[in-house]
Write a protein that holds these residues in place. Structure first.
Motif, PDB file in Angstrom:
ATOM      1  N   ASP B 256       0.809  -1.200   0.000  1.00 54.29           N
ATOM      2  CA  ASP B 256       0.000   0.000   0.000  1.00 54.29           C
ATOM      3  C   ASP B 256       0.852   1.263   0.000  1.00 54.29           C
ATOM      4  O   ASP B 256       0.397   2.328  -0.375  1.00 54.29           O
ATOM      5  N   SER B 257       2.091   1.136   0.444  1.00 51.85           N
ATOM      6  CA  SER B 257       2.959   2.308   0.512  1.00 51.85           C
ATOM      7  C   SER B 257       3.788   2.517  -0.744  1.00 51.85           C
ATOM      8  O   SER B 257       4.534   3.473  -0.830  1.00 51.85           O
ATOM      9  N   ILE B 258       3.692   1.615  -1.689  1.00 52.07           N
ATOM     10  CA  ILE B 258       4.444   1.825  -2.926  1.00 52.07           C
ATOM     11  C   ILE B 258       3.807   2.977  -3.685  1.00 52.07           C
ATOM     12  O   ILE B 258       2.607   2.971  -3.901  1.00 52.07           O
ATOM     13  N   PRO B 259       4.601   3.973  -4.058  1.00 45.29           N
ATOM     14  CA  PRO B 259       4.008   5.009  -4.892  1.00 45.29           C
ATOM     15  C   PRO B 259       3.919   4.529  -6.340  1.00 45.29           C
ATOM     16  O   PRO B 259       4.872   4.625  -7.087  1.00 45.29           O
ATOM     17  N   TRP B 260       2.819   3.977  -6.716  1.00 45.68           N
ATOM     18  CA  TRP B 260       2.694   3.491  -8.098  1.00 45.68           C
ATOM     19  C   TRP B 260       2.550   4.665  -9.044  1.00 45.68           C
ATOM     20  O   TRP B 260       1.832   5.605  -8.740  1.00 45.68           O
TER      21      TRP B 260
END
Lengths: 342, 336
Positions: B256-260
C-alpha cells in the motif's frame, strides 16, 4: 487562481570547469502558485539540484548564475532572490524560501542536541526573541512534523532515518517560508517510512500554505504527491504540465519515454528503458539536446533549438513537434501514450 | 532436484554490549533451498533492518550463521575443502548495491575484468580473455569498444552496475546474489539492468537471489518472493499471488505504501500504525506492535506459517483455519 509565489524566468547557471563551460541550468522559466506541489524530475546530472541551489543563491564558484530572476512572494511582499545582497539573502533564506538538501538527515550535527541546532536557525532571524519563545517555536515545529517534543533534547544518533528526515523538515518550516524545496527527501528511506515522511510534508505544507518543490527521479512518488510535474533534461526544462496530463498524455518525447519506462502492475516483465545515455553537459548535442535519443527526431531538431510552446491549459513544452500554441505541427508523427503491451 | 544452495534453519544473532549481552536477531530460523534443475529468481524483500542483507551475506559465505547451516551442493559451506571453496566462490557471484564504490578507481575496466579471469584461470591466452570480456559485456547490453580501456569514473552508474553483472557473468556462475542492484541507479536506467538480470536467467540458466526493499522491481523480475520483517518470514510464495493479493498485514502495508506511477492507484488506504522506533516486542508476532488487526494471542505466541493458497503462506493468525506449513518447507511454495 491563487497568486504566484515563485516566478522564475530565464534562469541560467554555468559551471566554469577546466574542461570547459557547462550550462547546468539553461533558460528555465517557471511560475508556482500558493499551495501547489511541483515535482522536478530528471536523470542524475540534469541540473535539478543546481536549479534548487540557484534559487537559494547557494551556487559556489566555479558555478555562476548568469542571468534570470526568481521572485519569491506575492504581489504585495516579494523579493528577487537573485538580486539581493549577501545580508538580505541570509534573511530571505529560511524565512521566505527553505531548502531541505539531499541527504539532509546526515547533515545534523552529531554532537549538538537537535534543539540547539533549531534555536541556532531561529536566532539568526529573530535576534530579539527570548529563549522560551524560541524553544516554544522549535517544539511547535517538531510537533507539526509529528515528533514528540522530547526530540528537542535528543541527539541525531538517537533518532531513526525517518525521524531525522522529519527533524530536517521541521527546521525547514521553522519560519513558515513561502517556498520549500525538498531535494530527494526520501531517497534513502523505505517505502513505509517514505510514505510517512511525504504525508508529513504535505500536512505541514497545507498548514503553512507554502509551495513545495519536490526534486527526485521517482515518477511514482511524483504521481502520488504533486500537482504539477516539470521534466528536466540536460539543463533544460523540456515539459511542465499537471500530473494528470503528464501521465495520460505526455507531450515531449523524453517525458513520454520516461512515463513508458515506469513499471506498474499491469506490464509485468516489460522493461522499456530509454535508449542511449544522457549527454555530458560539456559536450551538448547541437539543436535540441534530446535529438540523439529521440525516436521522433527530424532534421530541424539537429540544428535548431526548439522554442517554448504554451498550450491553452498552461503546459510548457520545448519540442519541434509543436507550434508556439502547443498544437501538433502537421505532418509530424503523433505522440501517443503507448498502449501497454504484455 | 539437487539443491544448489540451502539455508537450513539458519539464525544469525548479533550480540553487543560487554556486560549485558544485548542480542539482535538479524535472521530467525530461515530455511530456503535454491534448486539447480530450474533456474528461478527469488526476491527477498523487507524494510531496513529486516535481515535481508544478513541473508545475502550468509548465502555468499561472508558471515557464519549462529545456528543452523548453509549448505552448498549438500555440503556445509564452512567445512568445504579449499578447492571446493574456490569452486563455490566462482559459481556463486554477487552484485552489490553501490556501483560507485565497488570498483577501484585506479584500474581500467579491462583490468577489473581480467582479475577474475586470472584468478580462476579461465584462460591463458590473452586473445581468448579479450573475447570472453567482450562477450560478457555484450550480454549485458554494453558495447565493448565503448567500455574497455575506460576508467570507472568515465562511466555512468547504470553502466557500472551492468559491468558488475558482466563481471559475474564472466565466471559462468550458477547463482547470483544481487543485493539491491538497482536502488542507487537512476529510475530511467533501472529497466535496462533488470532486463540484463532477467536475461541471465533465461539465456544462461543462472538462478538469482534478488534482495530488495523495492517491491515494484521485485514484482517485475522475480518468480517468487519472501517478505521478511525483523528477521522473520512474514509471507512467502509466488510473486503474482503475493503482490496482487497480499494476505499478511505487513505485506499489505508495504504494498500500500508503494508510490505506483498510476493515477488510478492512490496512496494510503490502510492506516499507518505506530511510528517507527516504537515497536519492540519480545514475545509473539514481531509485527504485533504495528498491526491494525492485532489480537491478544498475537502478543503471546509467534504465529506459524499458514498455507493460504497452493503457492503462498503467511505467518499470521488471521489465517489460522488454513493448514500449517513448517518453516523449513518454504521452498515447496517457491518451487511449486
Amino acid at each position: 487562481m491563487t497568486s504566484a509565489v515563485l516566478q522564475v524566468s530565464d534562469l541560467r547557471v554555468t559551471y566554469y570547469t577546466d574542461s570547459g563551460r557547462t550550462r547546468a541550468v539553461d533558460g528555465v522559466n517557471l511560475t508556482l502558485y500558493a499551495g501547489e506541489r511541483l515535482g522536478l524530475v530528471g536523470e542524475s546530472g540534469c541540473g535539478k539540484s543546481t536549479m534548487a541551489l540557484a534559487l537559494m543563491r547557494m551556487i559556489k564558484p566555479p558555478g555562476r548564475i548568469e542571468s534570470g530572476s526568481a521572485i519569491v512572494g506575492d504581489e504585495t511582499d516579494n523579493v528577487d532572490m537573485l538580486k539581493l545582497n549577501e545580508e538580505q539573502v541570509l534573511q530571505a533564506r529560511l524565512s521566505r524560501i527553505a531548502y531541505i538538501p539531499q541527504g539532509a538527515m546526515n547533515s545534523l550535527n552529531p554532537v549538538m542536541r537537535i534543539g540547539v541546532q533549531m534555536i541556532d536557525a531561529i536566532q539568526a532571524h529573530r535576534p530579539k526573541a527570548t529563549k522560551t519563545e524560541m524553544r516554544e517555536q522549535a517544539e511547535a515545529a517538531l510537533e507539526s512534523v509529528e515528533l514528540k517534543r522530547g526530540v528537542f533534547h535528543m541527539y541525531a544518533h538517537e533518532l531513526s532515518g525517518g525521524m531525522k528526515q522529519r527533524v530536517c523538515i521541521a527546521i525547514g518550516i521553522l519560519l513558515s517560508p513561502k517556498v520549500i524545496i525538498a531535494d530527494e527527501p526520501t531517497s534513502a528511506l523505505d517505502v513505509v517510512v517514505q510514505r510517512q515522511v511525504m504525508e508529513t510534508i504535505c500536512k505541514v505544507q497545507e498548514k503553512i500554505g507554502a509551495t513545495v518543490i519536490l526534486i527526485g527521479h521517482d515518477m511514482g512518488l511524483m504521481c502520488q504527491i504533486t500537482n504539477r510535474v516539470a521534466v528536466m533534461y540536460a539543463g533544460k526544462l523540456v515539459e511542465l504540465s499537471t500530473v494528470r496530463e503528464m501521465f495520460t498524455n505526455p507531450m515531449h518525447p523524453y517525458a513520454k519515454a520516461l512515463i513508458a519506462s515506469l513499471p506498474n502492475l499491469d506490464n509485468k516483465g516489460v522493461f522499456r528503458g530509454i535508449p542511449g545515455l544522457a549527454p555530458s553537459l560539456l559536450k551538448l548535442p547541437s539543436g535540441c539536446v534530446f535529438h540523439p535519443r529521440c525516436q521522433y527526431a527530424m532534421d530541424v531538431c539537429k540544428t535548431t533549438m526548439p522554442q517554448q510552446s504554451v498550450t491553452k491549459s498552461g503546459r510548457y513544452v520545448y519540442c519541434h513537434l509543436y507550434d508556439k500554441d502547443g498544437n501538433q505541427v502537421s505532418g509530424t508523427p503523433l505522440i501517443k501514450p503507448e498502449a501497454v503491451t504484455n | 532436484m539437487a539443491p544448489l544452495l540451502e539455508l537450513r534453519n539458519v539464525s544469525k544473532i548479533y550480540s553487543q554490549g560487554l556486560l549485558s549481552r544485548e542480542q539482535t536477531i538479524a535472521l530467525d530460523n530461515m530455511s530456503l533451498v535454491l534448486d539447480d534443475s530450474k533456474p528461478s529468481i527469488v526476491a527477498v524483500a523487507g524494510e531496513s533492518g529486516s535481515g535481508k542483507t544478513t541473508m545475502s551475506m550468509l548465502a555468499l559465505g561472508f558471515i557464519e550463521p549462529t545456528k543452523g547451516e548453509v549448505l552448498y551442493k549438500g555440503k556445509n559451506l564452512y567445512k568445504l575443502p579449499a578447492n571446493e571453496h574456490l569452486k563455490f566462490r566462482r559459481e556463486v557471484q554477487a552484485v552489490f548495491q553501490d556501483p560507485f564504490a565497488v570498483f577501484n578507481p585506479f584500474y581500467t575496466i579491462d583490468h577489473l575484468l581480467t582479475v577474475p579471469i586470472d584468478k580462476f584461470k579461465l584462460t591463458k591466452s590473452k586473445k581468448q580473455a579479450r573475447t570472453m570480456m567482450e562477450d560478457a559485456l555484450s550480454a549485458v547490453g554494453l558495447r565493448p569498444d565503448e567500455i574497455l580501456g575506460r576508467f570507472p569514473h568515465q562511466l555512468s552508474g547504470g553502466q557500472r552496475q551492468r559491468i558488475s553483472v558482466a563481471r559475474a557473468l564472466l565466471l559462468k556462475p550458477t547463482l547470483l546474489v544481487a543485493d539491491e542492484p538497482v536502488s542507487m541507479v537512476d529510475a530511467s536506467l533501472r529497466a535496462t539492468i533488470l532486463e540484463s538480470l532477467k536475461k541471465l536467467k533465461k539465456d544462461y540458466g543462472i538462478s538469482i537471489l534478488y534482495i530488495t526493499h523495492d517491491l515494484t522491481t521485485a514484482y517485475h523480475i522475480s518468480d517468487s518472493i519472501i517478505v521478511l520483517y525483523r528477521g522473520g518470514v512474514m509471507e512467502a510464495g509466488d510473486v503474482d499471488t503475493v503482490i496482487k493479493n497480499p494476505k499478511h498485514p505487513y505485506t499489505k502495508l508495504l504494498i500500500d505504501s508503494i508510490p505506483w506511477p498510476d493515477l488510478k492507484l492512490r496512496w494510503g488506504t490502510t492506516d499507518l500504525q505506530a511510528k517507527e522506533g516504537e515497536y519492540k516486542s519480545t514475545t509473539g508476532c514481531r509485527f504485533a506492535g504495528r498491526c491494525p488487526f492485532v489480537m491478544p494471542k498475537c502478543k503471546e505466541t509467534v504465529p506459524p506459517l499458514f498455507q493460504t493458497d497452493k503457492t503462498r503462506a503467511a505467518a499470521c493468525f488471521l489465517y489460522e483455519e488454513n493448514p500449517q506449513l513448517a518453516r523449513q518447507n518454504i521452498t515447496e511454495l517457491i518451487s511449486a
